[in-house]
Design an enzyme around this catalytic site. Sequence first.
Site, PDB file in Angstrom:
ATOM      1  N   GLU A 182       9.630 -44.890 -10.749  1.00 45.12           N
ATOM      2  CA  GLU A 182       8.370 -45.166 -10.054  1.00 45.12           C
ATOM      3  C   GLU A 182       7.899 -44.005  -9.172  1.00 45.12           C
ATOM      4  O   GLU A 182       7.816 -44.143  -7.944  1.00 45.12           O
ATOM      5  CB  GLU A 182       8.497 -46.449  -9.222  1.00 45.12           C
ATOM      6  CG  GLU A 182       8.853 -47.665 -10.063  1.00 45.12           C
ATOM      7  CD  GLU A 182       8.695 -48.992  -9.327  1.00 45.12           C
ATOM      8  OE1 GLU A 182       8.354 -48.992  -8.135  1.00 45.12           O
ATOM      9  OE2 GLU A 182       8.902 -50.039  -9.967  1.00 45.12           O
ATOM     10  N   GLU A 388      12.418 -52.850 -15.115  1.00 42.29           N
ATOM     11  CA  GLU A 388      12.456 -53.751 -13.950  1.00 42.29           C
ATOM     12  C   GLU A 388      11.457 -54.870 -14.144  1.00 42.29           C
ATOM     13  O   GLU A 388      10.312 -54.630 -14.548  1.00 42.29           O
ATOM     14  CB  GLU A 388      12.071 -53.034 -12.641  1.00 42.29           C
ATOM     15  CG  GLU A 388      13.134 -52.139 -12.093  1.00 42.29           C
ATOM     16  CD  GLU A 388      12.727 -51.503 -10.770  1.00 42.29           C
ATOM     17  OE1 GLU A 388      11.913 -52.102 -10.027  1.00 42.29           O
ATOM     18  OE2 GLU A 388      13.212 -50.405 -10.493  1.00 42.29           O
TER      19      GLU A 388
END
Length: 501
Positions: A182, A388
Site C-alpha cells: 500500500e 488483504e
Amino acid sequence: MPLPPARPLPQAPAPADPPPRFPAGFLWGAATSAYQVEGATAEDGRTASIWDTFCRTPGKVFQDHTGEVAVDHYHRFREDVRLMAGLGLTAYRFSVSWPRVQPTGRGPASQRGLDFYRRLADELLAAGITPVATLYHWDLPQELEAAGGWPERATAERFAEYAALTGEALGDRIGRWTTLNEPWCSAFLGYGSGVHAPGRTDPVDALRAAHHLNLGHGLAVTALRGVLPADAQLSASLNLHVLRPLTPSDADQDAVRRIDAVGNRVFLGPMLEGGYPEDLLADTAHLTDWAFLRAGDEKEIHQPLDWLGVNYYTPTVVSATAAGSAAAREDGHGGGAASPWPGADRVGFHPAPGERTAMGWPVDPSGLHQLLTDLARRHPGLPLIVTENGAAYEDEIGADGTVDDRDRTAYLHGHLTAVHRALADGADVRGYFAWSLLDNFEWAYGYAKRFGLVHVDYSTLARTPKASARWYARVARSGELHPPSAPPAGGAPRPTERDHP
Ligand code: FCB
C-alpha cells in the site's frame, strides 16, 4: 371440450446447490505485518523505525499505544505457525522489518535480523505453508527518515539495496515476494495528511514520496531478479480505491477521475503501463512541476510482475464539493487536519449506505468483484492475489471462552463469494489472504480495533481462534465456500476490554 390445464408434474425437491468451489492450488492465507505483530523492537540489533518514533510522539496514536510488545510474534512465531497449520492455511503473508534486517538503512545486513525470518520461513515450510514476504510494510528505518525519507530519491536506492540483501539471504526459502504494501498509505497518509508515520503534511512531499516509492519498487524488482532463483515470483500490493460517484453528474464523474488518478493510477500507471497519467500531472501542476521525475524513471519502474496484490476493504463514494471542506480530508484512516489528496481539493467523500464495521467502513463485497474484474480486463495475463481483506468488529470472549464473531464470518463469506464470482467472470485470482491472522496494532488506532481471525488477550497474549477462524479453516481445507452456519442462540455481545499494557 377444452382440455383441463395440465397439472404440473410432481418435482423432486431441488438438491441443495453445492458450495462454490475454488480452483486447486488456490492459496488460502492470512496476513500480518512486522510492526503490527512482532514486538521486540529493541532486540537483536533492531533500530527504531518511523513508527517507533511516531508512537512515542504524544497524541499521534490512540492512547499512545506502541508496537513495543505488539502480539510478541517475534518470540511466539512457532506457536503462531502451529495455529496457522491448525487452521489449514496454505500460505502466510508477513513483512520483513527493514530496521531489523538492515538497522541503519544502509550497509551490511544484520545476521540476527535475517535469522529471525530464516527461522520463520523454515517453520512455515515444515508445516507445508508457503511464505509470502513483503519487504516494506511502512517501517522505514528512522535514520533514513532523518536523511529526508521517501520524498528523497536516495531512499529508493537504499530500498533496492535492502531488497537485494534480503532476497539474497532468504531466496532459498522464500519464493514469493512483494516489494511494497500500500504505497498510497506510505506516501499520502505518511507525508500528506500526516495520520501515519512520519506524520508530515506537505502535498508536494507526498507526491515526491509516491514517485520514490514507485522508483524503489522498480529498482527493487530489478535487484531481486538478480539475486533470486529464476522461478521467484515478484509483486506489489496496492490498496486500490473502488470509486463511486455520488450522482451521475459530470462534476461527480470528474471527482471520480481525480481520485482514481491520485489514488490508483499514480501507482498502476508507472508500475503496469510505463508512465504517469497525464491528468495526474495536470491536476497537480499548480503544486509541482514534477522535476523529481527524471528521464528513464518510468522505464525503471515498469518491470514485469508475476502477480499483483490487491488489498480491499470498502468502496469510496465521492462528489464535487467546495474547496477546503472537511469532506475533502477524509481518508478512511481517521482523517486529519491536512488532506491526503493533492490536487483534489474540490472532492468530497461520503459515507456509503448500509452496514459498517467497527472502523466505520461500509461493507460492500461488490466492490471487490468490480476491482478484480476491472483489473483483469485492463491487465489481461496478470494474475491477481487478494493480499488483504477483512474487518474489525467489537469482539468479545464469551463466558464459555469462545469468540462468536458471526459478523466477521459474514464479511469474509460475502467477500469470498465476490472473489468466486470474479473467477467465474474470468479474473485470474490465485489466492486470498484474510487480514489478519491475529488481532494486532492497528496503526493510529493502536490496539482499539481487532481485525484478527484469532483473538489476542493483550494482558496475557493468549491466542484464541474466533468462530470466523474455524469457518475459514473449513473453507481453506475443502476449497469450498460453505455458508456460515446458523448463529448459535445467545445474547448480544458485550464490549471487549482494551487492556494493552
Ligand atoms: C491496511 C494495512 C494493514 C491493516 C489494514 C486494516 O491498509 O495494509 O496493515 O492496517 O489496512
